[in-house]
Design a protein around this motif. Structure first.
Motif, PDB file in Angstrom:
ATOM      1  N   VAL A  10       0.821  -1.318  -0.072  1.00  0.00           N
ATOM      2  CA  VAL A  10      -0.094  -0.020  -0.106  1.00  0.00           C
ATOM      3  C   VAL A  10       1.053   1.341   0.094  1.00  0.00           C
ATOM      4  N   TYR A  11       1.840   1.412   0.959  1.00  0.00           N
ATOM      5  CA  TYR A  11       2.856   2.414   1.096  1.00  0.00           C
ATOM      6  C   TYR A  11       3.382   2.567  -0.472  1.00  0.00           C
ATOM      7  N   GLY A  12       3.904   1.458  -0.835  1.00  0.00           N
ATOM      8  CA  GLY A  12       4.613   1.557  -2.233  1.00  0.00           C
ATOM      9  C   GLY A  12       3.673   2.138  -3.313  1.00  0.00           C
ATOM     10  N   THR A  13       2.603   1.500  -3.401  1.00  0.00           N
ATOM     11  CA  THR A  13       1.826   2.325  -4.402  1.00  0.00           C
ATOM     12  C   THR A  13       1.674   3.818  -4.246  1.00  0.00           C
ATOM     13  N   VAL A  14       1.431   4.226  -3.013  1.00  0.00           N
ATOM     14  CA  VAL A  14       1.208   5.486  -2.660  1.00  0.00           C
ATOM     15  C   VAL A  14       2.564   6.455  -2.946  1.00  0.00           C
ATOM     16  N   TRP A  15       3.651   5.959  -2.857  1.00  0.00           N
ATOM     17  CA  TRP A  15       4.923   6.582  -3.090  1.00  0.00           C
ATOM     18  C   TRP A  15       5.120   6.618  -4.516  1.00  0.00           C
ATOM     19  N   GLY A  16       4.794   5.527  -5.219  1.00  0.00           N
ATOM     20  CA  GLY A  16       5.151   5.492  -6.645  1.00  0.00           C
ATOM     21  C   GLY A  16       4.146   6.604  -7.339  1.00  0.00           C
ATOM     22  N   SER A  17       3.101   6.671  -6.738  1.00  0.00           N
ATOM     23  CA  SER A  17       2.153   7.624  -7.432  1.00  0.00           C
ATOM     24  C   SER A  17       2.709   9.093  -7.067  1.00  0.00           C
ATOM     25  N   PHE A  18       3.107   9.365  -6.177  1.00  0.00           N
ATOM     26  CA  PHE A  18       3.701  10.604  -5.581  1.00  0.00           C
ATOM     27  C   PHE A  18       4.838  11.114  -6.657  1.00  0.00           C
ATOM     28  N   LEU A  19       5.593   9.705  -6.648  1.00  0.00           N
ATOM     29  CA  LEU A  19       6.898  10.068  -7.358  1.00  0.00           C
ATOM     30  C   LEU A  19       6.658  10.415  -8.884  1.00  0.00           C
ATOM     31  N   THR A  20       5.453   9.687  -9.590  1.00  0.00           N
ATOM     32  CA  THR A  20       5.271   9.853 -10.895  1.00  0.00           C
ATOM     33  C   THR A  20       4.769  11.534 -10.940  1.00  0.00           C
ATOM     34  N   VAL A  21       3.873  12.070 -10.131  1.00  0.00           N
ATOM     35  CA  VAL A  21       3.775  13.298 -10.154  1.00  0.00           C
ATOM     36  C   VAL A  21       4.760  14.274  -9.921  1.00  0.00           C
ATOM     37  N   VAL A  22       5.895  14.116  -9.138  1.00  0.00           N
ATOM     38  CA  VAL A  22       7.149  14.656  -9.201  1.00  0.00           C
ATOM     39  C   VAL A  22       7.873  14.774 -10.668  1.00  0.00           C
ATOM     40  N   GLY A  23       7.907  13.559 -11.029  1.00  0.00           N
ATOM     41  CA  GLY A  23       8.407  13.331 -12.588  1.00  0.00           C
ATOM     42  C   GLY A  23       7.759  14.275 -13.574  1.00  0.00           C
ATOM     43  N   LEU A  24       6.513  14.381 -13.445  1.00  0.00           N
ATOM     44  CA  LEU A  24       5.720  14.835 -14.442  1.00  0.00           C
ATOM     45  C   LEU A  24       5.647  16.547 -14.223  1.00  0.00           C
ATOM     46  N   ARG A  25       5.758  16.950 -13.053  1.00  0.00           N
ATOM     47  CA  ARG A  25       5.678  18.320 -12.762  1.00  0.00           C
ATOM     48  C   ARG A  25       6.719  19.170 -12.875  1.00  0.00           C
ATOM     49  N   VAL A  26       7.922  18.522 -12.202  1.00  0.00           N
ATOM     50  CA  VAL A  26       9.303  19.453 -12.045  1.00  0.00           C
ATOM     51  C   VAL A  26       9.791  19.989 -13.319  1.00  0.00           C
ATOM     52  N   PRO A  27       9.917  18.889 -14.289  1.00  0.00           N
ATOM     53  CA  PRO A  27      10.558  19.404 -15.817  1.00  0.00           C
ATOM     54  C   PRO A  27       9.433  20.710 -16.142  1.00  0.00           C
ATOM     55  N   LEU A  28       8.214  20.759 -15.821  1.00  0.00           N
ATOM     56  CA  LEU A  28       7.487  21.791 -16.540  1.00  0.00           C
ATOM     57  C   LEU A  28       7.550  22.889 -15.575  1.00  0.00           C
TER      58      LEU A  28
END
Length: 254
Positions: free
Chosen positions: A11-29
């Protein structure tokens, strides 16, 4: 009880993965990470809490936005599931020792961010790279200070080798990859990093060679290398000791 721990980690892993995906999508922009709420990239409707549950929301909505029916990228559930599996693997292999989770934890965290960013924009953001280098430096200060010079030499060596390759063949590798391998050399040491590079190259061939032969892609297509870099590094971290033990045995026998 062990099964319960693993389920919680999933459960924690999926939440962490979801958050990191957001970071990877937003930081470059240059978009805020935690302030703005998530929205559909197509219709821009703010997503409800029910639509933000990792994996479950994707399956419940059959992979489409509830409002505009736009297909949701598979990158979200894939990253979430990979993160959950990695959490469990790190826990099982750590033997309840805190320092045993630092290196694979860093590989997982920054590997997801860079992979998402590279797949989406072909960018490895310097802002995240600085955080990667800083946390690796801090990890060595608290964990491997005795071998600090060894790991520093490994990082410098990999940086120089990849920088030279970048200067000679600028179309074959990006500047972000040069920095990435410099930090990985510092994190893992030269032996593990050599194996990581070998595995990354093998993975690229395994994925893209069949596509080239089937003419699904052309040789001119830019390959996002970050997912292969960090997958190879994560694999090398776990199989490295056994691989080099087997290699030494093989060389001894021959």
């Amino acid at each position: 009880m062990e099964t319960v721990y693993l389920l919680i980690l999933c459960v924690y892993g999926t939440v962490w993965g979801s958050f990191l995906t957001v970071v990877g999508l937003r930081v470059p922009l240059n978009q805020p990470i935690t302030v703005s709420r998530s929205a559909c990239p197509n219709c821009h409707r703010i997503l409800s809490a029910k639509e933000l549950i990792p994996v479950f929301s994707f399956l419940h909505q059959k992979g489409k936005c509830r409002n505009c029916r736009q297909q949701i990228s598979l990158i979200y559930p894939i990253i979430e599931l990979v993160s959950a599996a990695a959490f469990c693997l790190i826990y099982v292999s750590s033997n309840n020792q805190l320092f045993q989770i630092i290196n694979p934890g860093l590989l997982l965290t920054f590997g997801i961010i860079f992979s998402v960013s590279d797949l989406s924009y072909q960018i490895l953001p310097d802002r995240i790279m600085r955080w990667f280098a800083t946390t690796v430096f801090a990890a060595h200060l608290f964990n491997d200070m005795q071998d600090f010079l060894f790991y520093s030499a490994s990082g410098i060596t990999f940086f120089l080798l990849f920088y030279l390759f970048y200067r000679i063949f600028p179309d074959c590798i990006g500047g972000g990859d040069v920095k990435c391998y410099a930090v990985l050399g510092f994190l893992l040491g030269y032996q593990t990093c050599v194996l990581a590079l070998l595995l990354a190259c093998l993975l690229v061939f395994a994925v893209y060679l069949p596509l080239l032969l089937a003419k699904k892609i052309t040789s001119q297509r830019v390959i996002p290398f970050a997912p292969f870099i960090f997958t190879g590094a994560f694999m090398a971290y776990f199989i490295g000791p056994a691989f080099y033990e087997w290699l030494n045995l093989l060389l001894y026998i021959t």
